[in-house]
Write a protein that holds these residues in place. Structure first.
Motif, short mmCIF file in Angstrom:
data_model
loop_
_atom_site.label_atom_id
_atom_site.label_comp_id
_atom_site.label_asym_id
_atom_site.label_seq_id
_atom_site.Cartn_x
_atom_site.Cartn_y
_atom_site.Cartn_z
N PRO A 153 -3.89 -0.26 5.62
CA PRO A 153 -2.85 0.61 5.07
C PRO A 153 -2.88 0.65 3.56
CG PRO A 153 -1.91 -1.46 5.80
CD PRO A 153 -3.34 -1.45 6.25
N ARG A 206 -8.57 6.46 5.83
CA ARG A 206 -7.76 7.36 6.64
C ARG A 206 -6.31 6.88 6.77
NH1 ARG A 206 -11.08 10.91 9.55
NH2 ARG A 206 -13.29 10.31 9.56
N GLY A 207 -6.15 5.58 6.90
CA GLY A 207 -4.81 5.04 7.09
C GLY A 207 -3.89 5.23 5.90
#
Length: 291
Positions: free
Chosen positions: A2, A183-184
């Motif tokens: 994240p 992507r996160g």
């Protein structure tokens, strides 16, 4: 991984603000464990924006985002939340366009080329000598510069760094220093969160990989830098430099921000805030009507 360290806030708006006021005000943010005088950054909520003195910030509404405001000495002065869901899309209030004097246009042109020398081959297309450059004043002492309704770049306090509008970045993507998030991290970027190191140092992220000849001139005023075949920028970027944020699996840039830590330091530490966003896709600046 994240973009920011996960955190959950479950209290109502006023209670949350009071809770974080009690936790943070008077303390400095740190990478070390929290104590009486410091608060560990990894314990901040997922949606957090750290606002330093004089820093350019967007005015877009992000529900439940914690805004942490710092004093000049780095201690937290106050915190705030955005708790109510807006009925309308994010918007900015802009002043009428103001035509700039030719001397100011020349000064801005020189500043733009100094900050982004790779724009040199395209500068006459971006700022035609006979075209009129207009200034649009926005909240927080931000000036947006436009030509014929096309946004080009913006600046805070008329003396800050010139930051490109994403529409200009999309026209000349090869001319601006870049990093890539995984992507996160994408959803956090598009909500205006501060970019943290894990979203850039993970497998899907991308930081510069310096080359031996990076910075050497290939033409007058044009340094030998850019992206390599794998998309890495060819020199380390310093704290305070503007940078374009690319995203894993996406072709076009999603944000533009200013580094609060140099990329070499980010690689060494692997944690902490890296980029404060000034402008991202879908924010008030992106949606601003200039007709």
């Amino acid at each position: 991984m994240p973009l920011v360290v996960p955190g959950i806030m479950t209290n109502s708006g006023g209670d949350k603000t009071e809770e974080w006021t009690n936790k943070l005000v008077g303390k400095k943010l740190s990478d070390e464990p929290s104590n009486e005088t410091t608060f560990c950054k990894t314990e901040l909520p997922q949606q957090t924006r750290v606002v330093e003195p004089g820093m350019m910030v967007t005015k877009d509404h992000v529900p439940d985002r914690l805004n942490v405001h710092l004093k000049e000495d780095g201690t937290v002065s106050h915190v705030s939340h955005a708790n109510h869901t807006p009925r309308n899309p994010p918007s900015l209030t802009a002043s009428p366009k103001q035509k700039l004097k030719s001397s100011i246009q020349r000064s801005l042109r020189n500043s733009l080329l100094t900050t982004y020398p790779l724009l040199t081959p395209y500068i006459d297309e971006i700022l035609p000598k006979k075209a009129s450059l207009d200034q649009v004043k926005l909240p927080d002492r931000v000036s947006l510069f436009v030509i014929e309704g096309r946004p080009l770049f913006f600046q805070q306090d008329n003396n800050g760094v010139l930051v490109p509008h994403l529409r200009l970045v999309h026209r000349f993507p090869q001319a601006f220093p870049t990093v890539r998030i995984d992507r996160g991290a994408i959803r956090f970027v598009l909500s205006g969160a501060t970019l943290m190191a894990p979203g850039l140092t993970s497998k899907g992220g991308r930081l510069p990989v310096p080359t031996e000849r990076a910075g050497e001139p290939v033409a007058e005023g044009v340094p030998n830098e850019g992206v390599d075949e794998d998309g890495h920028w060819s020199r380390e970027l310093e704290k305070g430099e503007p940078v374009v944020v690319m995203a894993e699996g996406k072709e076009e840039a999603c944000a533009v921000g200013v580094l609060v830590a140099g990329t070499k330091e980010v690689k060494e530490k692997g944690k902490g805030p890296v980029i404060e966003e000034a402008h991202f896709l879908g924010d008030g600046l992106w949606n601003l009507g200039l007709e």
